[in-house]
Design a protein around this motif. Sequence first.
Motif, PDB file in Angstrom:
ATOM      1  N   VAL A  83       0.998  -1.008  -0.241  1.00 23.60           N
ATOM      2  CA  VAL A  83      -0.265  -0.231   0.184  1.00 23.60           C
ATOM      3  C   VAL A  83       0.978   1.307  -0.297  1.00 23.60           C
ATOM      4  N   GLU A  84       1.695   1.017   0.677  1.00 19.90           N
ATOM      5  CA  GLU A  84       2.850   2.276   1.051  1.00 19.90           C
ATOM      6  C   GLU A  84       3.838   3.125  -0.391  1.00 19.90           C
ATOM      7  N   ARG A  85       4.057   1.493  -0.827  1.00 15.83           N
ATOM      8  CA  ARG A  85       4.682   1.759  -2.504  1.00 15.83           C
ATOM      9  C   ARG A  85       3.979   2.169  -3.380  1.00 15.83           C
ATOM     10  N   LEU A  86       2.440   1.481  -3.042  1.00 16.20           N
ATOM     11  CA  LEU A  86       1.327   2.131  -4.688  1.00 16.20           C
ATOM     12  C   LEU A  86       1.366   3.810  -3.994  1.00 16.20           C
ATOM     13  N   LEU A  87       1.255   4.031  -2.567  1.00 10.48           N
ATOM     14  CA  LEU A  87       1.275   5.564  -2.575  1.00 10.48           C
ATOM     15  C   LEU A  87       2.576   6.500  -2.964  1.00 10.48           C
ATOM     16  N   ASP A  88       3.598   6.376  -2.646  1.00 10.31           N
ATOM     17  CA  ASP A  88       4.607   6.261  -3.291  1.00 10.31           C
ATOM     18  C   ASP A  88       4.696   6.729  -5.303  1.00 10.31           C
ATOM     19  N   LEU A  89       4.208   6.074  -5.681  1.00 12.72           N
ATOM     20  CA  LEU A  89       3.757   6.110  -6.765  1.00 12.72           C
ATOM     21  C   LEU A  89       2.755   6.572  -7.468  1.00 12.72           C
ATOM     22  N   GLY A  90       2.513   7.499  -6.916  1.00 11.84           N
ATOM     23  CA  GLY A  90       1.236   8.325  -6.900  1.00 11.84           C
ATOM     24  C   GLY A  90      -0.196   7.184  -7.816  1.00 11.84           C
ATOM     25  N   VAL A  91      -0.112   6.077  -7.193  1.00  9.29           N
ATOM     26  CA  VAL A  91      -0.995   5.125  -7.844  1.00  9.29           C
ATOM     27  C   VAL A  91      -2.342   5.606  -7.393  1.00  9.29           C
ATOM     28  N   GLU A  92      -3.434   6.353  -8.587  1.00  6.56           N
ATOM     29  CA  GLU A  92      -4.881   7.035  -8.244  1.00  6.56           C
ATOM     30  C   GLU A  92      -6.297   5.836  -8.817  1.00  6.56           C
ATOM     31  N   ARG A  93      -7.100   5.987  -8.732  1.00  4.14           N
ATOM     32  CA  ARG A  93      -7.946   5.235  -8.831  1.00  4.14           C
ATOM     33  C   ARG A  93      -8.184   4.838 -10.180  1.00  4.14           C
ATOM     34  N   SER A  94      -8.401   5.704 -10.836  1.00  5.81           N
ATOM     35  CA  SER A  94      -8.247   5.472 -12.093  1.00  5.81           C
ATOM     36  C   SER A  94      -7.452   4.165 -12.899  1.00  5.81           C
ATOM     37  N   ASP A  95      -5.934   4.468 -12.159  1.00  7.32           N
ATOM     38  CA  ASP A  95      -5.214   3.456 -12.302  1.00  7.32           C
ATOM     39  C   ASP A  95      -5.731   1.930 -12.581  1.00  7.32           C
ATOM     40  N   ALA A  96      -4.995   1.232 -13.180  1.00  4.43           N
ATOM     41  CA  ALA A  96      -5.026  -0.655 -12.786  1.00  4.43           C
ATOM     42  C   ALA A  96      -3.956  -1.215 -12.328  1.00  4.43           C
ATOM     43  N   VAL A  97      -3.419  -1.558 -11.444  1.00  6.26           N
ATOM     44  CA  VAL A  97      -2.110  -2.079 -10.517  1.00  6.26           C
ATOM     45  C   VAL A  97      -2.898  -3.745 -11.723  1.00  6.26           C
ATOM     46  N   VAL A  98      -1.965  -4.963 -11.482  1.00  4.53           N
ATOM     47  CA  VAL A  98      -1.279  -6.036 -12.631  1.00  4.53           C
ATOM     48  C   VAL A  98      -0.593  -6.418 -10.937  1.00  4.53           C
ATOM     49  N   ALA A  99      -1.411  -7.545 -11.252  1.00  3.93           N
ATOM     50  CA  ALA A  99      -0.418  -8.790  -9.787  1.00  3.93           C
ATOM     51  C   ALA A  99      -0.503  -9.833 -10.956  1.00  3.93           C
ATOM     52  N   LEU A 108      -3.390 -11.035  -2.438  1.00  5.13           N
ATOM     53  CA  LEU A 108      -2.657  -9.914  -0.769  1.00  5.13           C
ATOM     54  C   LEU A 108      -2.713  -8.325  -1.952  1.00  5.13           C
ATOM     55  N   VAL A 109      -2.066  -8.257  -3.649  1.00  3.58           N
ATOM     56  CA  VAL A 109      -2.730  -7.141  -3.588  1.00  3.58           C
ATOM     57  C   VAL A 109      -4.193  -6.900  -4.616  1.00  3.58           C
ATOM     58  N   GLY A 110      -5.004  -7.676  -4.708  1.00  2.00           N
ATOM     59  CA  GLY A 110      -6.402  -6.745  -4.428  1.00  2.00           C
ATOM     60  C   GLY A 110      -6.870  -6.825  -3.911  1.00  2.00           C
ATOM     61  N   PHE A 111      -6.266  -7.373  -2.261  1.00  2.00           N
ATOM     62  CA  PHE A 111      -7.077  -6.814  -0.594  1.00  2.00           C
ATOM     63  C   PHE A 111      -5.683  -4.877  -1.178  1.00  2.00           C
ATOM     64  N   ALA A 112      -5.397  -5.042  -1.707  1.00  5.37           N
ATOM     65  CA  ALA A 112      -4.246  -3.722  -1.041  1.00  5.37           C
ATOM     66  C   ALA A 112      -4.888  -2.638  -1.982  1.00  5.37           C
ATOM     67  N   CYS A 113      -5.379  -3.033  -3.471  1.00  6.62           N
ATOM     68  CA  CYS A 113      -6.235  -2.308  -4.067  1.00  6.62           C
ATOM     69  C   CYS A 113      -8.055  -2.180  -3.592  1.00  6.62           C
ATOM     70  N   SER A 114      -8.504  -2.346  -3.271  1.00  9.41           N
ATOM     71  CA  SER A 114      -9.674  -2.725  -2.388  1.00  9.41           C
ATOM     72  C   SER A 114      -9.440  -1.173  -1.506  1.00  9.41           C
ATOM     73  N   MET A 115      -8.233  -1.153  -1.009  1.00  9.12           N
ATOM     74  CA  MET A 115      -8.240  -0.130   1.068  1.00  9.12           C
ATOM     75  C   MET A 115      -7.704   0.675  -0.218  1.00  9.12           C
ATOM     76  N   LEU A 116      -6.862   1.539  -1.187  1.00 11.54           N
ATOM     77  CA  LEU A 116      -5.887   1.934  -1.587  1.00 11.54           C
ATOM     78  C   LEU A 116      -7.204   3.336  -2.564  1.00 11.54           C
ATOM     79  N   LYS A 117      -7.061   4.599  -1.459  1.00 10.98           N
ATOM     80  CA  LYS A 117      -8.185   5.531  -1.815  1.00 10.98           C
ATOM     81  C   LYS A 117      -9.861   4.789  -2.347  1.00 10.98           C
ATOM     82  N   ARG A 118     -10.204   4.100  -1.492  1.00 11.18           N
ATOM     83  CA  ARG A 118     -11.578   3.707  -1.222  1.00 11.18           C
ATOM     84  C   ARG A 118     -11.079   2.464  -2.703  1.00 11.18           C
TER      85      ARG A 118
END
Length: 364
Positions: A83-99, A108-118
């Motif tokens: 979560v903190e690394r995704l925030l450091d990278l400036g990931v926004e709600r419109s982005d798509a993180v690849v697991a 792990l990634v799915g759970f992190a994305c469920s929380m990140l910026k809601r």
Amino acid sequence: MIIDVALGDRSYPIHIRPGLLGDAAAVLAPLARGQRLVVVTDETVATHHLATLAAGLPGIRLEPIVLPPGEATKDWAHLQLVVERLLDLGVERSDAVVALGGGVIGDLVGFACSMLKRGCRFVQVPTTLLSHVDSSVGGKTAINAAAGKNLVGAFYQPVAVLIDPAVLATLPRRELMAGYAEVAKYGLINDAGFFAWCEANGAAVLAGDSDAQIHAIAHSCRAKAAVVAADERETDDVRALLNLGHTFGHAFEAETGFSSRLLHGEAVALGMVLAHRLSARLGLCPEGDAARVTAHLAGLGFATEARDLGLDCSAARLVDHMKHDKKMSAGRLAFILTRGIGRSFVSRDVELAEVEAFLAGELA
């Protein structure tokens, strides 16, 4: 082929094609905001597949987050790190993180994305047979806690799943077997014909036969997609059937410390054997069907006897692990039992004392 998971405005496609990992631009490029994608993976998967994925995304910069491999990574510390690394990278709600990885990375990634910026978008790119046929589809995301497996998490669907069966060539047989247990599960739940196919073709799946693997993956994904569409959040006992073997299996995993000593699929395979044996003991399932399940899995090399795990614990301790199961309600545990191959059902009438006596016999 493309299999749709029908969830209204949260529907998404499962793409299945050999070579897809190195040709993922058609699916992933439209999700790359600012011509970059953040990819979370583990050290082993990065060695085998990260360069292939990058080559298949020309003009797109990958920002990798590389974690240690193994079930121990699915914990609070690594969730916070991601979560903190995704925030450091400036990931926004419109982005798509690849697991990019197996079930541990996907959960792990799915759970992190469920929380990140809601809630930000994520894509599942599974690299193990188990994650191809089970964990990448359906939106169950979680981490493990000291009390048990997958006890902290959320239902959170990906926007797409990309499955490249060719990546299975890099897996050791033990990992293939761990995934195959979940394949056989679909037959044992409600499709006796598919279990018969498994009996005839399971060895070919594990030997690397491409056609057999693709058929197993596609059939499993269709089955999982249908269940998820019918009961996304496991409220009507439809999706609960996917836990066949898991109540026993999670107890064994907890007792072995969620370690490489016992892989999830290995625990599920033994758990499915025990679910059929318990059902037979309760007079629900023909003894012959329980023996048939044991014979198939044992013939492929799975441990089908609890005593073979070498556990130094009592049946009572295993039952204590079960009490942390997510299916506990009002002090009663929902067991997935069966009336025979392809005839599984949810029961809330099993006394834990009966389960303890059964396990005592299995451990003896």
